[in-house]
Design an enzyme around this catalytic site. Structure first.
Site, PDB file in Angstrom:
ATOM      1  NE  ARG A 275      -3.663  -2.035   2.761  1.00  0.00           N
ATOM      2  CZ  ARG A 275      -4.304  -2.182   3.911  1.00  0.00           C
ATOM      3  NH1 ARG A 275      -4.198  -1.259   4.841  1.00  0.00           N
ATOM      4  NH2 ARG A 275      -5.058  -3.237   4.119  1.00  0.00           N
TER       5      ARG A 275
ATOM      6  CE1 TYR B  72     -12.798  -6.638   1.584  1.00  0.00           C
ATOM      7  CE2 TYR B  72     -11.251  -8.367   0.959  1.00  0.00           C
ATOM      8  CZ  TYR B  72     -11.557  -7.249   1.698  1.00  0.00           C
ATOM      9  OH  TYR B  72     -10.626  -6.724   2.556  1.00  0.00           O
TER      10      TYR B  72
ATOM     11  NE  ARG C 142      -8.916   8.491  -2.987  1.00  0.00           N
ATOM     12  CZ  ARG C 142     -10.190   8.794  -2.877  1.00  0.00           C
ATOM     13  NH1 ARG C 142     -10.743   9.664  -3.695  1.00  0.00           N
ATOM     14  NH2 ARG C 142     -10.926   8.238  -1.941  1.00  0.00           N
TER      15      ARG C 142
ATOM     16  CG  ASP D  65      -8.762  -2.945  -4.636  1.00  0.00           C
ATOM     17  OD1 ASP D  65      -8.180  -2.289  -3.768  1.00  0.00           O
ATOM     18  OD2 ASP D  65      -9.558  -3.865  -4.369  1.00  0.00           O
TER      19      ASP D  65
ATOM     20  NE  ARG E   5      -4.945   1.767   1.847  1.00  0.00           N
ATOM     21  CZ  ARG E   5      -4.836   1.084   0.731  1.00  0.00           C
ATOM     22  NH1 ARG E   5      -3.686   1.084   0.081  1.00  0.00           N
ATOM     23  NH2 ARG E   5      -5.851   0.412   0.247  1.00  0.00           N
TER      24      ARG E   5
HETATM   25  O1  1CP Z   1       0.094   1.049  -3.073  1.00  0.00           O
HETATM   26  C1  1CP Z   1      -1.041   0.653  -3.340  1.00  0.00           C
HETATM   27  O2  1CP Z   1      -2.057   1.126  -2.825  1.00  0.00           O
HETATM   28  C2  1CP Z   1      -1.069  -0.471  -4.330  1.00  0.00           C
HETATM   29  C3  1CP Z   1      -2.351  -0.794  -4.948  1.00  0.00           C
HETATM   30  C4  1CP Z   1      -3.325  -1.616  -4.118  1.00  0.00           C
HETATM   31  C5  1CP Z   1      -3.235  -2.949  -3.703  1.00  0.00           C
HETATM   32  C6  1CP Z   1      -2.041  -3.875  -3.874  1.00  0.00           C
HETATM   33  C7  1CP Z   1      -4.592  -1.120  -3.665  1.00  0.00           C
HETATM   34  C8  1CP Z   1      -5.107   0.235  -3.883  1.00  0.00           C
HETATM   35  N1  1CP Z   1      -5.270  -2.177  -3.092  1.00  0.00           N
HETATM   36  C9  1CP Z   1      -4.459  -3.294  -3.077  1.00  0.00           C
HETATM   37  C10 1CP Z   1      -4.775  -4.638  -2.613  1.00  0.00           C
HETATM   38  C11 1CP Z   1      -5.976  -4.846  -1.766  1.00  0.00           C
HETATM   39  N2  1CP Z   1      -7.198  -4.254  -1.854  1.00  0.00           N
HETATM   40  C12 1CP Z   1      -6.049  -5.841  -0.755  1.00  0.00           C
HETATM   41  C13 1CP Z   1      -4.941  -6.829  -0.442  1.00  0.00           C
HETATM   42  C14 1CP Z   1      -3.812  -6.239   0.256  1.00  0.00           C
HETATM   43  C15 1CP Z   1      -4.065  -5.590   1.563  1.00  0.00           C
HETATM   44  O3  1CP Z   1      -4.667  -6.226   2.432  1.00  0.00           O
HETATM   45  O4  1CP Z   1      -3.630  -4.458   1.713  1.00  0.00           O
HETATM   46  C16 1CP Z   1      -7.328  -5.786  -0.203  1.00  0.00           C
HETATM   47  C17 1CP Z   1      -7.870  -6.650   0.924  1.00  0.00           C
HETATM   48  C18 1CP Z   1      -8.049  -4.786  -0.882  1.00  0.00           C
HETATM   49  C19 1CP Z   1      -9.473  -4.400  -0.688  1.00  0.00           C
HETATM   50  C20 1CP Z   1      -9.618  -2.948  -0.466  1.00  0.00           C
HETATM   51  N3  1CP Z   1      -9.559  -2.009  -1.441  1.00  0.00           N
HETATM   52  C21 1CP Z   1      -9.758  -2.270   0.764  1.00  0.00           C
HETATM   53  C22 1CP Z   1      -9.805  -2.934   2.117  1.00  0.00           C
HETATM   54  C23 1CP Z   1     -11.214  -3.062   2.549  1.00  0.00           C
HETATM   55  C24 1CP Z   1     -11.287  -3.673   3.907  1.00  0.00           C
HETATM   56  O5  1CP Z   1     -11.310  -2.904   4.861  1.00  0.00           O
HETATM   57  O6  1CP Z   1     -11.286  -4.906   3.991  1.00  0.00           O
HETATM   58  C25 1CP Z   1      -9.817  -0.892   0.504  1.00  0.00           C
HETATM   59  C26 1CP Z   1     -10.026   0.237   1.479  1.00  0.00           C
HETATM   60  C27 1CP Z   1      -9.682  -0.742  -0.908  1.00  0.00           C
HETATM   61  C28 1CP Z   1      -9.629   0.537  -1.666  1.00  0.00           C
HETATM   62  C29 1CP Z   1      -8.251   0.882  -2.070  1.00  0.00           C
HETATM   63  N4  1CP Z   1      -7.424   0.074  -2.834  1.00  0.00           N
HETATM   64  C30 1CP Z   1      -6.231   0.709  -3.068  1.00  0.00           C
HETATM   65  C31 1CP Z   1      -6.306   2.008  -2.420  1.00  0.00           C
HETATM   66  C32 1CP Z   1      -5.232   3.042  -2.481  1.00  0.00           C
HETATM   67  C33 1CP Z   1      -7.547   2.079  -1.803  1.00  0.00           C
HETATM   68  C34 1CP Z   1      -8.073   3.258  -1.027  1.00  0.00           C
HETATM   69  C35 1CP Z   1      -8.752   4.148  -1.983  1.00  0.00           C
HETATM   70  C36 1CP Z   1      -8.727   5.570  -1.553  1.00  0.00           C
HETATM   71  O7  1CP Z   1      -7.754   6.278  -1.882  1.00  0.00           O
HETATM   72  O8  1CP Z   1      -9.709   5.975  -0.943  1.00  0.00           O
END
Ligand code: 1CP
Length: 344
Positions: free
Chosen positions: A24, A148, A37, A73, A28
């Site tokens: 991540r 999910y 964003r 994602d 974030r």
């Molecule tokens: O650096 C990066 O952010 C790389 C890209 C990336 C990756 C590898 C994102 C972007 N998501 C993921 C993988 C991901 N997505 C996983 C597996 C890895 C991990 O656990 O971190 C999972 C479970 C998700 C599902 C997901 N997508 C969640 C979690 C939900 C939960 O609470 O269970 C969330 C919040 C997202 C949205 C998301 N994906 C990525 C970002 C940057 C975001 C946030 C979006 C934003 O900016 O609001």
């Protein structure tokens, strides 16, 4: 082109220091990401090749990490299986959850063309990234993806309906795992075709079930995905978060590297995991909310391990969480690069 530290380590070569990247790392914590964003939704960022490539590369310039990870994602697979997905302020959400259907498998309508825009993103990253920076591709592992899909949302991380499905209707669970796996393999191989240097499989929720059940019901599908990618010549990193002592049952055929969570000390993980498998990890991301002194003191404890173990990629035990000061993330990268790892 000389191989980067990251690629050298994945190939089993010796290096002066461990390579470093963060799960991540793009979203974030980076001020530059949070600024973008304000203008664009997450979906707009991930769907536009120009924007997604830019976000993918932000950590390379802002943090100076050794590898980039595709900005996308894991939930693009359920979306391409026909499930309508939105990203809300409280996280991702599906319009319909599979738990509400008598025959969940009948709800799936696979359409691999829905993933094509991601290959355009990868092409754009390849065109714009610094040459020596490797790009990591990824997908979710079948169980986390299923969590999910069955539950429909991720706000409650216990996913009770997904877990009980493995006990109540094994045949249905296998049907769903097969559908996820088949599309994930096609997706992964297309990422390879478009030039990724490594592939990570995220099993974020492995710890929800007993490791015995994980190996019985899920691992055969993980193995199919990693075998396809490894046979295509691309190294695989597998993150089975919360698998505990189950990590000792992972075989060199299952992956090249195992990403270790923060619960298991890295030295103990080394004793448990097969010697032919490399390790990645495993700093607790919440440490980065602490003081500079606390962070440096914890990092120093990695030196004896790092001096002896070349097949190790430095990372977190899981991803960055919102609120971590950017300066603390940068402190870690600078420390990794400046430390004398006492290797010979
Ligand atoms: O650096 C990066 O952010 C790389 C890209 C990336 C990756 C590898 C994102 C972007 N998501 C993921 C993988 C991901 N997505 C996983 C597996 C890895 C991990 O656990 O971190 C999972 C479970 C998700 C599902 C997901 N997508 C969640 C979690 C939900 C939960 O609470 O269970 C969330 C919040 C997202 C949205 C998301 N994906 C990525 C970002 C940057 C975001 C946030 C979006 C934003 O900016 O609001």
């Amino acid at each position: 082109m000389a191989d980067s530290q990251f690629i050298k380590v994945l190939k089993g070569e010796k290096t002066e220091r461990p390579p470093v990247w963060f799960m991540r790392q793009a979203g974030r914590v980076l001020p530059s990401y949070l600024e973008m964003r304000k203008k664009y939704s997450f979906k707009e960022l991930m769907r536009s090749p120009g924007l997604a490539a830019k976000v993918t590369l932000l950590p390379i310039y802002d943090l100076d990490v050794d590898a980039a990870i595709l900005f996308s994602d894991i939930l693009v697979i359920p979306e391409a299986l026909g499930m309508e997905l939105s990203f809300t302020d409280s996280g991702p959400r599906f319009a319909k959850a599979l738990k509400d259907f008598d025959d969940p498998a009948s709800q799936l309508k696979p359409d691999a063309s829905k993933l094509h825009y991601i290959y355009d993103v990868i092409d754009e990253i390849q065109k714009t990234k610094p040459q020596n920076i490797p790009l990591i591709g990824f997908c979710g592992a079948p169980f986390t993806t299923l969590c999910y899909m069955v539950q429909g949302l991720g706000t409650n991380h216990t996913f009770p309906d997904a877990v009980t499905l493995l006990y109540k209707d094994k045949a249905m669970a296998h049907k769903l795992f097969s559908a996820i796996t088949e599309l994930s393999i096609e997706y992964a191989l297309n990422q390879v075709k478009h030039g990724i240097s490594a592939f990570q499989i995220f099993e974020t929720h492995a710890g929800l079930i007993p490791s015995g059940l994980y190996f019985e019901m899920v691992m055969p599908y993980v193995r199919k995905i990693s075998k396809a990618v490894m046979d295509a010549g691309t190294p695989v990193i597998f993150l089975p978060k919360g698998l505990g002592t189950g990590i000792k049952h992972i075989k060199p055929d299952d992956a090249d590297f195992i990403s270790i969570d923060w619960q298991t000390p890295i030295e103990e993980a080394r004793e448990l995991v097969h010697p032919n498998l490399g390790l990645q990890g495993n700093l607790d991301p919440r440490l980065l909310m602490g003081s500079k002194e606390t962070i440096l003191e914890t990092l120093e404890r990695y030196v004896p391990f790092g001096s002896k173990n070349h097949n190790w990629i430095f990372n977190l035990g899981h991803g960055f969480i919102p609120g971590i000061p950017y300066e603390n993330a940068k402190l870690v990268v600078d420390w990794i690069k400046q430390t004398n790892w006492k290797r010979n």
